[in-house]
Design a protein around this motif. Structure first.
Motif, short mmCIF file in Angstrom:
data_model
loop_
_atom_site.label_atom_id
_atom_site.label_comp_id
_atom_site.label_asym_id
_atom_site.label_seq_id
_atom_site.Cartn_x
_atom_site.Cartn_y
_atom_site.Cartn_z
N ALA A 73 0.78 -1.09 0.02
CA ALA A 73 -0.09 0.02 -0.06
C ALA A 73 0.83 0.99 0.13
CB ALA A 73 -0.86 0.06 1.27
N THR A 74 1.84 1.44 0.92
CA THR A 74 2.80 2.60 0.82
C THR A 74 3.54 2.57 -0.63
OG1 THR A 74 3.01 1.96 3.17
CG2 THR A 74 4.82 3.51 2.20
N LEU A 75 3.98 1.39 -0.96
CA LEU A 75 4.61 1.77 -2.39
C LEU A 75 3.71 2.38 -3.33
CD1 LEU A 75 6.81 -1.53 -2.42
CD2 LEU A 75 7.79 0.91 -2.26
N TYR A 76 2.34 1.86 -3.42
CA TYR A 76 1.33 1.97 -4.46
C TYR A 76 1.27 3.58 -4.15
CZ TYR A 76 0.19 -2.32 -6.35
OH TYR A 76 0.18 -3.71 -6.93
N VAL A 77 0.76 4.08 -2.99
CA VAL A 77 0.88 5.53 -2.82
C VAL A 77 1.95 6.37 -2.84
CG1 VAL A 77 0.04 7.02 -1.03
CG2 VAL A 77 -1.08 4.93 -0.96
N GLN A 78 2.82 5.76 -2.73
CA GLN A 78 4.40 6.53 -3.21
C GLN A 78 4.28 6.76 -4.63
OE1 GLN A 78 6.40 7.96 -0.97
NE2 GLN A 78 7.84 8.68 -2.67
N MET A 79 4.02 5.69 -5.29
CA MET A 79 3.96 5.67 -6.77
C MET A 79 2.97 6.84 -7.44
SD MET A 79 4.10 1.73 -7.90
CE MET A 79 3.89 2.05 -9.54
N LEU A 80 1.70 7.09 -6.54
CA LEU A 80 0.87 7.98 -6.86
C LEU A 80 1.41 9.34 -7.17
CD1 LEU A 80 -2.40 7.02 -5.44
CD2 LEU A 80 -1.98 7.50 -7.78
N ILE A 81 2.63 9.44 -6.29
CA ILE A 81 3.18 11.08 -6.34
C ILE A 81 3.57 11.31 -7.71
CG2 ILE A 81 5.19 12.33 -5.52
CD1 ILE A 81 4.64 10.91 -2.91
N ASP A 82 4.49 10.45 -8.41
CA ASP A 82 5.14 10.75 -9.80
C ASP A 82 3.83 11.40 -10.58
OD1 ASP A 82 7.19 11.13 -11.54
OD2 ASP A 82 6.19 9.34 -12.45
N PRO A 83 2.77 10.36 -10.92
CA PRO A 83 1.98 10.74 -12.06
C PRO A 83 0.93 11.72 -11.72
CG PRO A 83 1.19 8.71 -11.15
CD PRO A 83 2.59 9.06 -10.52
N VAL A 84 0.66 11.92 -10.37
CA VAL A 84 -0.30 13.15 -9.89
C VAL A 84 0.55 14.37 -10.13
CG1 VAL A 84 -1.32 14.25 -8.09
CG2 VAL A 84 -1.83 11.62 -8.32
N ASP A 85 1.93 14.51 -9.72
CA ASP A 85 2.94 15.65 -9.90
C ASP A 85 2.78 16.04 -11.30
OD1 ASP A 85 4.74 17.53 -8.66
OD2 ASP A 85 6.30 16.36 -10.04
N ARG A 86 2.79 14.94 -12.46
CA ARG A 86 3.26 15.32 -13.64
C ARG A 86 1.88 15.73 -14.32
NH1 ARG A 86 4.30 10.62 -17.02
NH2 ARG A 86 4.37 9.19 -14.98
N ILE A 87 0.70 15.17 -13.60
CA ILE A 87 -0.63 15.78 -14.40
C ILE A 87 -0.56 17.22 -14.02
CG2 ILE A 87 -3.36 15.75 -13.55
CD1 ILE A 87 -2.72 12.46 -13.36
N VAL A 88 -0.32 17.63 -12.31
CA VAL A 88 -0.51 19.17 -12.26
C VAL A 88 0.41 20.06 -12.73
CG1 VAL A 88 -0.23 20.39 -10.23
CG2 VAL A 88 -1.31 18.26 -9.98
N SER A 89 1.85 19.29 -13.00
CA SER A 89 2.89 20.24 -13.51
C SER A 89 2.59 20.44 -15.12
CB SER A 89 4.18 19.38 -13.30
OG SER A 89 4.70 19.18 -12.22
#
Length: 580
Positions: free
Chosen positions: A288-304
């Protein structure tokens, strides 16, 4: 008076984007399927690592660890291969879409009414043609594919995180409010900010273009300091526009970084608490922690990438806005009975409420040569442009064969009447290409005959590569007189029945101009010619002369009749002839 070309609204931009998507369904769905497959392969790693942690906790063998690592390596390789082809298909799709966008923009720009182009000035259209096209190209080639990848990855990663346990949704949800508030704050301001920024670039380009093109006039009238002040004002406005968009980014992105950390920290805390209660395993907490950590990169790219997409959307809105300029023609399908050109009670104003033509009526017979003379600023060129169908009259009508010029499609109109001014453009390419623009099917004999008709054979034959000589930007520079002859040769090839010549030989010395006009007379025999000139030998050779003063035709008749009348024309003739 300068005007700004329109900008398309959000609905038009979205509609055009959907239209482009429908043109390429196979590439679009292929790219999406490959991105989904690539994202799915990356999701195997957290689950495998979580299971491995749990296996290590309960006891495992080195062989089991090796097998897990081998499977993990296989997924990594599969992800790399799928990502490569997904990006490749996305790039192909992006290039095709960008090519169509450019073609549509060029078609819309070429269809703009000439009067609108002139009133808008070159700066606005130049900025849209250069900076906006480049920005949109960057968005289509890179930002949009990357954003699509990020969205697909984020959705699948979140789904994988939920597959570990429903409790993972709670930490993720805690980061949503800050993300939503930040996005709403930014998106509500970004589009207007970037449109304002682009508009300032247009004004800078317009001021620079006007200053460079009119450098001699600026210097002669002592306007250099004024132009510098104008440019300083434009740059200052651009500075504040860019500072505003920078402010948006400096507030938005740090706030987003904080919203990304909240779910990761809360997932660890919540997972640890549930693990101590025995509700979840250590492997599930790890996954679960790894999946949530993996969410940071795509969400950051979506926002950026939203920042790039906002700039791309603003550029697309400006490019599509060109198509929203109302046409100045109302094509009725009527066909002219003949080539007789008539103007009846024509009034025209460049600025509302300030007419420059005041109820002008003028009939031009088929095959007649009419000269228009008068003082500078009297309205000669304006009347000539109305007679050529460049501008529609504010009131009254201009007809050819009983049909209004604005009722004819532009292509048909140019077969009846065409305008040549003293302002000529040499396109980048060969001399043959420049001439063939007027008649794509013309062979070399026809092209050479047209050049001969405008006395250009001499200098053309001296070129090393003849008609294949490259001219314009990056090629041989043509003198002003040579460029004028090329424009007149185009006119000969275009073969319209009626010609409006607005000082079309002004850049050629008087003796050569006299010879050129007589050469053209043989080619134009039987055609209607309206010559706007300051050199009165053109008027002397004409069938009739129209004297334009203060926006009205004050005298009309043959040269001899007007000289005998002793009016304005006679005074002009005496003055000009006396200098000769």
């Amino acid at each position: 008076m300068s005007t700004t070309l329109p900008v398309a609204d959000g609905r038009s931009v979205r509609g055009y984007a959907r239209q482009l998507a429908r043109r390429h369904p196979r590439l679009l769905w292929s790219a999406l399927a490959l991105h989904v497959a690539a994202a799915v392969t990356t999701l195997a790693a957290p689950r495998l690592l979580g299971d491995l942690v749990e296996a290590v906790e309960t006891g495992t063998t080195a062989g089991h660890v090796d097998r897990v690592m081998l499977v993990l390596a296989g997924f990594v390789v599969a992800s790399a291969v799928l990502t490569r082809y997904a990006r490749y298909v996305s790039q192909v799709l992006g290039e095709q879409v960008l090519a169509e966008l450019r073609e549509d923009f060029v078609s819309n720009a070429l269809a703009l009414p000439v009067g609108v182009v002139e009133s808008a000035g070159s700066g606005d259209l130049l900025t849209r043609t250069s900076r906006d096209v480049d920005q949109l190209g960057w968005s289509v080639r890179w930002a949009l594919p990357e954003w699509t990848i990020a969205v697909v990855t984020a959705v699948l990663t979140f789904g994988a995180a939920l597959s570990v346990g429903w409790w993972v949704a709670l930490p993720c949800a805690m980061g949503v409010p800050a993300l939503v508030v930040g996005l709403r704050w930014y998106l509500s301001r970004a589009k207007d900010g970037y449109l304002r920024e682009s508009a300032t670039y247009s004004r800078i380009n317009a001021t620079l273009t006007e200053t460079v093109e009119g450098a001699r006039t600026v210097e002669a009238l002592g306007l250099a300091d004024e132009q510098v002040r104008r440019l300083d004002d434009d740059c200052r406005e651009s500075y504040w526009a860019e500072r505003y968009t920078l402010y948006l980014r400096t507030v938005f992105f740090p706030a987003m970084e904080l919203s990304y950390l909240i779910p990761t920290v809360l997932t660890l805390l919540t997972g640890g608490w549930l693990y101590t209660r025995g509700d979840v395993s250590l492997g599930e907490v790890t996954a679960a922690t790894l999946y949530v950590q993996m969410l940071i990169d795509p969400v950051d790219r979506i926002v950026s990438i939203l920042d790039e997409l906002q700039m791309g959307a603003a550029s697309l809105a400006r490019l599509l806005g060109v198509a929203q300029v109302p046409d100045d023609r109302e094509v009725t399908g009527r066909k002219p009975d003949d080539e007789k050109l008539d103007a009846h009670d024509v009034r025209f104003a460049y600025v509302p409420g300030r007419d420059v033509l005041h109820g002008v009526s003028l009939d031009v017979g088929v095959g007649e040569r009419l000269a228009m003379v008068g003082p500078s600023g009297a309205g000669k060129s304006t009347l000539g442009r109305l007679l050529a169908g460049i501008h529609p009259p504010r009131t009254g009508e201009v007809t050819v064969g009983g049909v209004g010029l604005v009722e004819l499609p532009l292509g048909d109109l140019r077969g009846h009447v065409a305008l040549v001014t003293q302002e000529h453009h040499v396109f980048a390419g060969t001399l043959r290409d420049n001439l063939a623009l007027a008649a794509p099917g013309a062979d070399d004999d026809q092209v050479l005959a047209a050049l001969d008709a405008v006395d250009a054979t001499g200098w053309v034959s001296s070129l090393d590569d003849g008609l294949d000589t490259r001219v314009g930007s990056g090629g041989r520079a043509l003198s002003a007189a040579q460029a004028q002859q090329v424009a007149l040769a185009r006119l000969v090839l275009a073969d319209p029945h009626t010609l409006v010549l607005d000082e079309a030989t002004s850049l050629i010395d008087p003796r050569s101009a006299r010879h050129l006009e007589r050469s053209l007379a043989a080619v134009l025999d039987g055609r209607t010619v309206i010559a706007i000139a300051h050199r009165l030998f053109s008027a002397h050779d004409a069938d009739r002369v129209a004297v334009v003063e203060d926006g009205v035709v004050t005298e009309l008749g043959s040269h001899d009749e007007l000289v005998a009348a002793g009016g304005s024309y006679a005074a002009l003739w005496d003055s000009w002839h006396g200098r000769g």
